[in-house]
Design a protein around this motif. Structure first.
Motif, mmCIF file in Angstrom:
data_model
loop_
_atom_site.group_PDB
_atom_site.id
_atom_site.type_symbol
_atom_site.label_atom_id
_atom_site.label_comp_id
_atom_site.label_asym_id
_atom_site.label_seq_id
_atom_site.Cartn_x
_atom_site.Cartn_y
_atom_site.Cartn_z
ATOM 1 N N GLY A 47 0.771 -1.232 0.000
ATOM 2 C CA GLY A 47 0.000 0.000 0.000
ATOM 3 C C GLY A 47 0.800 1.278 0.000
ATOM 4 N N ASN A 48 2.104 1.172 -0.244
ATOM 5 C CA ASN A 48 2.946 2.362 -0.247
ATOM 6 C C ASN A 48 2.984 3.032 -1.627
ATOM 7 O OD1 ASN A 48 4.265 2.049 2.556
ATOM 8 N ND2 ASN A 48 4.630 0.054 1.615
ATOM 9 N N ASN A 49 3.412 4.268 -1.645
ATOM 10 C CA ASN A 49 3.635 4.990 -2.898
ATOM 11 C C ASN A 49 5.090 4.761 -3.306
ATOM 12 O OD1 ASN A 49 0.991 6.193 -2.733
ATOM 13 N ND2 ASN A 49 1.841 7.554 -1.171
ATOM 14 N N VAL A 50 5.298 4.081 -4.412
ATOM 15 C CA VAL A 50 6.630 3.574 -4.751
ATOM 16 C C VAL A 50 7.138 4.188 -6.045
ATOM 17 C CG1 VAL A 50 8.027 1.507 -5.148
ATOM 18 C CG2 VAL A 50 6.010 1.386 -3.655
ATOM 19 N N GLN A 51 8.389 4.609 -6.011
ATOM 20 C CA GLN A 51 9.057 5.019 -7.231
ATOM 21 C C GLN A 51 10.486 4.474 -7.224
ATOM 22 O OE1 GLN A 51 8.369 9.212 -7.199
ATOM 23 N NE2 GLN A 51 9.942 9.665 -5.680
ATOM 24 N N ILE A 52 11.012 4.262 -8.421
ATOM 25 C CA ILE A 52 12.322 3.647 -8.586
ATOM 26 C C ILE A 52 13.232 4.583 -9.368
ATOM 27 C CG2 ILE A 52 13.595 1.652 -9.459
ATOM 28 C CD1 ILE A 52 11.039 0.059 -9.492
ATOM 29 N N TRP A 53 14.475 4.713 -8.902
ATOM 30 C CA TRP A 53 15.475 5.400 -9.703
ATOM 31 C C TRP A 53 16.283 4.353 -10.462
ATOM 32 C CZ3 TRP A 53 20.911 5.022 -9.452
ATOM 33 C CH2 TRP A 53 21.570 5.865 -10.352
ATOM 34 N N ALA A 54 16.328 4.501 -11.782
ATOM 35 C CA ALA A 54 17.075 3.581 -12.636
ATOM 36 C C ALA A 54 18.246 4.324 -13.261
ATOM 37 C CB ALA A 54 16.171 3.006 -13.719
ATOM 38 N N ARG A 55 19.409 3.726 -13.219
ATOM 39 C CA ARG A 55 20.590 4.350 -13.818
ATOM 40 C C ARG A 55 20.460 4.405 -15.335
ATOM 41 N NH1 ARG A 55 25.224 1.849 -15.464
ATOM 42 N NH2 ARG A 55 24.542 -0.076 -14.457
ATOM 43 N N GLU A 56 19.845 3.387 -15.931
ATOM 44 C CA GLU A 56 19.696 3.332 -17.381
ATOM 45 C C GLU A 56 18.353 3.957 -17.793
ATOM 46 O OE1 GLU A 56 19.833 0.714 -15.403
ATOM 47 O OE2 GLU A 56 21.631 -0.472 -15.834
ATOM 48 N N PRO A 57 18.351 4.950 -18.689
ATOM 49 C CA PRO A 57 17.099 5.578 -19.130
ATOM 50 C C PRO A 57 16.119 4.588 -19.744
ATOM 51 C CG PRO A 57 19.000 6.865 -19.863
ATOM 52 C CD PRO A 57 19.537 5.585 -19.297
#
Length: 338
Positions: free
Chosen positions: A26-36
């Motif tokens: 139930g969390n608000n999740v975002q991911i940082w990716a090194r590759e575009p």
């Protein structure tokens, strides 16, 4: 407890799998990716094109390639980078933090030269920005390939403050992802890191077809080395009977998902380490950790024969059969001696 805004630093297999868990919780999740292209694949096609590409990622999970963009108003920052990259990444995001965020690392390793665990690296880097009490780790027997499919998994939240450990526990908890609390941070981290060295050794045993007796002995004596190092650093010996000790050791030494075991298996079949590394798109943490732990044991005069054997195979190109003979012909000893 209210749902959290969580940013995952690193869109590898484990970062992707934990995004699935956090979203389900139930969390608000975002991911940082090194590759575009990875960020684009997650946002547009809802798959990670490089890791766990057979898993459909919910549309609620957003990915970014810009580090600053995904660090605004976050409650928890989860580091899912390789251990050798943690210091550099943490230094880069430090200016974006205001000190209230809880920092969690799932990277497993001991830093070369400094011999610091991952939480210790974060404490050092974040001095003056965040409090030590806001730093924790999430370790345990948890291959990404199973976590991402919501197969039953049990891990440990360890932090320098019980409050932080509890927040981590509650944030990640789902019916298929059970989280225990342990206040022995150093014990949890030593267990979760040294087991990767033993997994390489277990892979060599399997690749060289040395048998189940040898593998059972390896796991058992590997646990002994892990405990010896941990206790010397102030860990509780009971921690190594738990999920981040014996539990992590079992799954990493026996599972086909284990990249460290896979490295060892290929060495046992006669391949060279350089060729193995070039063919992998994921990091086997045990390789660098073997150097750290071996160097630490030499500096502190701590006997860790399996670790030394793995180091010699990896970095001195010694034939596995030679180090096996040396291990088996060591002077006779009592079994239970710390």
């Amino acid at each position: 407890m209210s749902n959290k805004n969580v940013t995952i630093i690193g869109a590898g297999s484990f970062g992707t799998a934990l995004a699935m868990v956090l979203d389900q919780a139930g969390n608000n999740v975002q991911i940082w990716a090194r590759e575009p292209e990875v960020a684009q694949g997650i946002n547009e096609n809802h798959i990670n094109p490089s890791y766990l590409s057979d898993i459909k990622i919910p549309e609620t999970i957003k990915a970014y390639n810009n580090l600053e963009q995904c660090l605004q108003s976050q409650d928890i920052i989860l580091f899912a980078t390789p251990s050798h990259a943690l210091r550099d990444v943490a230094n880069k995001l430090k200016p974006c933090l205001d000190g209230h965020e809880i920092l969690v690392t799932v990277a497993k390793g001991i830093e070369n030269d400094t011999f610091k665990t991952m939480s210790q690296v974060l404490v050092e880097v974040m001095e003056g920005t965040t409090y030590e009490d806001n730093i924790g780790v999430l370790y345990g027997p948890s291959h990404a390939e199973e976590v991402g499919l919501f197969k039953p998994t049990t891990v440990v939240s360890a932090a320098y403050s019980t409050r932080t450990a509890r927040i981590i526990q509650e944030t990640f908890l789902t019916p298929m992802f059970r989280v225990y609390i342990n206040n022995d941070v150093i014990g949890v981290e030593i267990g979760g890191s040294v087991k990767n060295i033993m997994a390489i050794a277990a892979g060599i045993v399997d690749g060289a077809e040395l048998g189940d007796n040898a593998k059972a002995a390896l796991i058992t004596r590997g646990l002994h080395e892990m405990k010896r190092m941990g206790v010397m650093l102030g860990a509780h010996s009971d921690t190594f009977s738990g999920l981040t000790g014996m539990g992590d050791l079992i799954v990493t030494c026996t599972s086909s998902h284990s990249r460290n075991r896979s490295v060892g298996y290929r060495i046992g079949k006669g391949e060279k380490l350089d060729d193995i590394i070039k063919s992998m798109n994921m990091v086997a943490e045990g390789i660098k950790t073997a150097k750290s732990v071996r160097d630490w044991s030499v500096k502190n005069k701590v006997e860790m024969p399996i670790t030394h054997a793995v180091y010699r195979v990896l970095f001195e190109d010694v034939d596995p059969s030679d180090v096996l003979y040396e291990l088996m012909t060591r002077d006779p000893k009592d079994e239970i001696v710390m």
